[in-house]
Design an enzyme around this catalytic site. Structure first.
Site, PDB file in Angstrom:
ATOM      1  N   SER A 253      -9.642   1.864   2.856  1.00 13.00           N
ATOM      2  CA  SER A 253      -8.899   2.464   1.932  1.00 13.00           C
ATOM      3  C   SER A 253      -8.004   1.767   1.150  1.00 13.00           C
ATOM      4  CB  SER A 253      -8.214   3.610   2.561  1.00 13.00           C
ATOM      5  OG  SER A 253      -7.544   3.001   3.689  1.00 13.00           O
TER       6      SER A 253
ATOM      7  N   SER B 247      -9.826  -0.714   6.911  1.00  8.24           N
ATOM      8  CA  SER B 247      -9.295  -0.515   5.367  1.00  8.24           C
ATOM      9  C   SER B 247      -8.580  -2.032   4.881  1.00  8.24           C
ATOM     10  CB  SER B 247      -8.521   0.446   5.461  1.00  8.24           C
ATOM     11  OG  SER B 247      -8.934   1.734   5.529  1.00  8.24           O
TER      12      SER B 247
ATOM     13  N   LYS C  48       0.899  -1.096   0.028  1.00  8.34           N
ATOM     14  CA  LYS C  48      -0.118   0.069  -0.066  1.00  8.34           C
ATOM     15  C   LYS C  48       0.939   1.199   0.068  1.00  8.34           C
ATOM     16  CE  LYS C  48      -4.095   1.759   2.608  1.00  8.34           C
ATOM     17  NZ  LYS C  48      -4.796   1.894   3.865  1.00  8.34           N
TER      18      LYS C  48
HETATM   19  N1  GLN Z   1     -13.219   4.141   6.203  1.00 10.44           N
HETATM   20  C1  GLN Z   1     -12.566   4.543   7.619  1.00 10.44           C
HETATM   21  C2  GLN Z   1     -11.874   6.025   7.351  1.00 10.44           C
HETATM   22  O1  GLN Z   1     -12.237   6.496   6.370  1.00 10.44           O
HETATM   23  C3  GLN Z   1     -11.340   3.519   7.978  1.00 10.44           C
HETATM   24  C4  GLN Z   1      -9.990   3.797   7.091  1.00 10.44           C
HETATM   25  C5  GLN Z   1      -8.962   3.153   7.435  1.00 10.44           C
HETATM   26  O2  GLN Z   1      -9.143   2.076   8.071  1.00 10.44           O
HETATM   27  N2  GLN Z   1      -7.777   3.393   7.070  1.00 10.44           N
HETATM   28  O3  GLN Z   1     -11.327   6.504   8.318  1.00 10.44           O
END
Ligand code: GLN
Length: 475
Positions: free
Chosen positions: A143, A167, A68
């Site tokens: 994400s 995410s 990532k």
């Molecule tokens: N969707 C969540 C956020 O927008 C979690 C994102 C994540 O785990 N990085 O913060």
């Protein structure tokens, strides 16, 4: 299952698949940068080494992996899916990446993501959305959507992602693969670009439970560069993912079914798949018990106070002086303003504003401090259940299957797709998602959670369920 199946996938094969799926208007757009030449050279040099040497017998010798784009790598850029870090190359390497490389893995590229890991669909990337390999009109989740798509499409069989609120697990569920968030402190965060430090984790994507367990085992362990990283020894997690007793592998295991996770918000077809999985767990010897985690409904509001608060502080470093892009202006203040306004996308800006607001004088006690208190109550909910004899919890990973690109436009609706995952980040407990069925051809994820540092029991339960589902051709 063994390391050999993971090793069977070569760097060359990865590039063949990449060329077939990633580029073009309907391509996956899973990668933001790639290292074709370097990875092929590294693979050729491994192939040329005598068979007895350590580099060839290493667990991941020659295995292509994807990382990532918020994990620092030395040669490829680390942009976090943001304009503000366009072209930025880190002077150091994330510990998790180093450990994979030391186990023989070859990094083929950096994967697309929601900007600074804020989002649940990968649509917030400054470099365009990633498509779901199962249905390209849909999002892969987020994400870490690029890493999930890279594994689900078979470009790689192992990838790193990050988790602040789901995410890794939510995109794993949307793409039909396995995604793991280990215990907070199990894996070093050194070199993971900070979003909300008390919630951030490095996680692993794989095509099956064994590979995921192996990946976690290899990147776990103490690191002097991360003060929150635990000194506990790392057990042989891959062993826990091997099913030896094929009749009653889960005899003696108590599986909790948190009633708060099975409400009207849940797509009834996903509910049905979870029920079927719980039935299978029973058939494998487990006892399934209804449990209550009474503060669950507060998890989303608490998360969306704490995560933006920490983000607003962590993202202050992108000021046009120390990192990445600078937009020139007459004075310093104007330079800051232009750099940050032009460099950050809408969702990141929203979070910085929200976070700054909840931390500001006069509101701190009402929002931030209160959210911290409720976070503690959520953690205690889990502790109570695990102290009460429950070994693992089983829930859905996400309330819906993958939605269409552009379908969820209200940020609040997007936040709700993390309803079942943010809890484990708030409590710091290990959690994972695995495929448990299909709804209209779209994958459904089932989630296991376990007590802090008990990844071994979580993998054992997940491997047994995977075994049962595969034997029945169900997933
Ligand atoms: N969707 C969540 C956020 O927008 C979690 C994102 C994540 O785990 N990085 O913060």
């Amino acid at each position: 299952m063994s390391v050999e199946s993971l090793k069977a996938h070569s760097v060359k094969a990865a590039w063949l698949q990449y060329d077939a799926v990633d580029a073009g208007p309907t391509g996956l757009n899973a990668f933001l940068s790639v290292d074709r030449e370097g990875s092929l050279t590294a693979a050729a040099s491994i192939a040329a080494t005598p068979h007895t040497t350590a580099s060839l017998t290493a667990d991941l010798a020659g295995v292509p992996v994807a990382i990532k784009d918020n994990l620092a790598t030395l040669t490829l850029p680390t942009t976090c899916g943001s304009r503000i870090l366009e072209g930025y190359v880190s002077p150091y390497e994330a510990t998790a990446v180093r450990k994979l490389r030391e186990a023989g893995a070859i990094v083929i590229g950096k994967t697309n993501m929601d900007e600074f890991a804020m989002g649940s669909s990968t649509e917030n990337s400054a470099y365009g959305p990633t498509r779901n390999p199962v249905d390209r009109s849909r999002v892969p989740g987020g994400s870490s959507g690029g890493s999930a798509a890279a594994v689900a499409s078979g470009v790689v069989r192992l990838a790193l992602g990050s988790e602040t609120g789901g995410s890794v697990r939510q995109p794993a569920a949307f793409c039909g693969i396995v995604g793991v968030k280990p215990t907070y402190g199990r894996v070093s965060r050194f070199g993971l670009v900070a979003y909300a430090s008390s919630l951030d984790h490095v996680g692993v994507f794989a095509q099956n439970v064994f590979d995921a367990a192996l990946g976690v085992e290899l990147i776990a362990g103490h690191d002097p560069y991360d003060a929150t990283c635990s000194e506990r020894p790392v057990p042989a997690l891959r062993q826990s993912a091997v099913v030896t007793d094929h009749a009653q592998p889960l005899a003696g295991l108590v599986v909790g079914r948190p009633v708060e996770y099975f409400t009207d918000a849940l797509d009834p077809r996903i509910h049905a798949h979870c029920d079927a999985s719980l039935e299978r767990l029973r058939a494998l010897g487990a006892v399934v018990r209804d449990v209550s985690l009474p503060h669950t409904s507060l998890a989303i509001p608490v998360y969306y106070v704490l995560a933006p608060a920490e983000a607003s502080s962590n993202l202050a470093r992108y000021d046009g002086v120390r990192y990445g892009q600078r937009r020139s202006a007459d004075g310093l203040r104007e330079m800051y303003e232009r750099t940050r306004t032009g460099g950050f996308g809408a969702e990141v800006t929203r979070r910085i504003l929200l976070g700054t607001y909840v931390l500001s004088a006069g509101y701190y006690d009402a929002y931030y401090r209160r959210a911290q208190t409720v976070r503690e109550l959520i953690t205690q909910d889990f502790e109570r259940v695990f102290a009460d004899g429950v070994h693992v919890l089983f829930t859905p990973t996400a309330p819906t299957p993958a939605f269409r690109i552009g379908e969820v436009s209200d940020p609040y609706d997007m936040y709700l797709s993390d309803i079942y995952t943010v809890t484990a980040n708030l409590a710091g407990i290990p959690a994972m998602s695995q495929p448990i069925g299909l709804v209209d051809g779209l994958p459904v994820g089932g989630q296991f959670m376990a007590a802090r540092f008990d990844e071994a029991t979580m993998f054992k339960a997940a491997a047994a369920l995977e075994y049962a589902l595969t034997a029945e051709g169900g997933a």
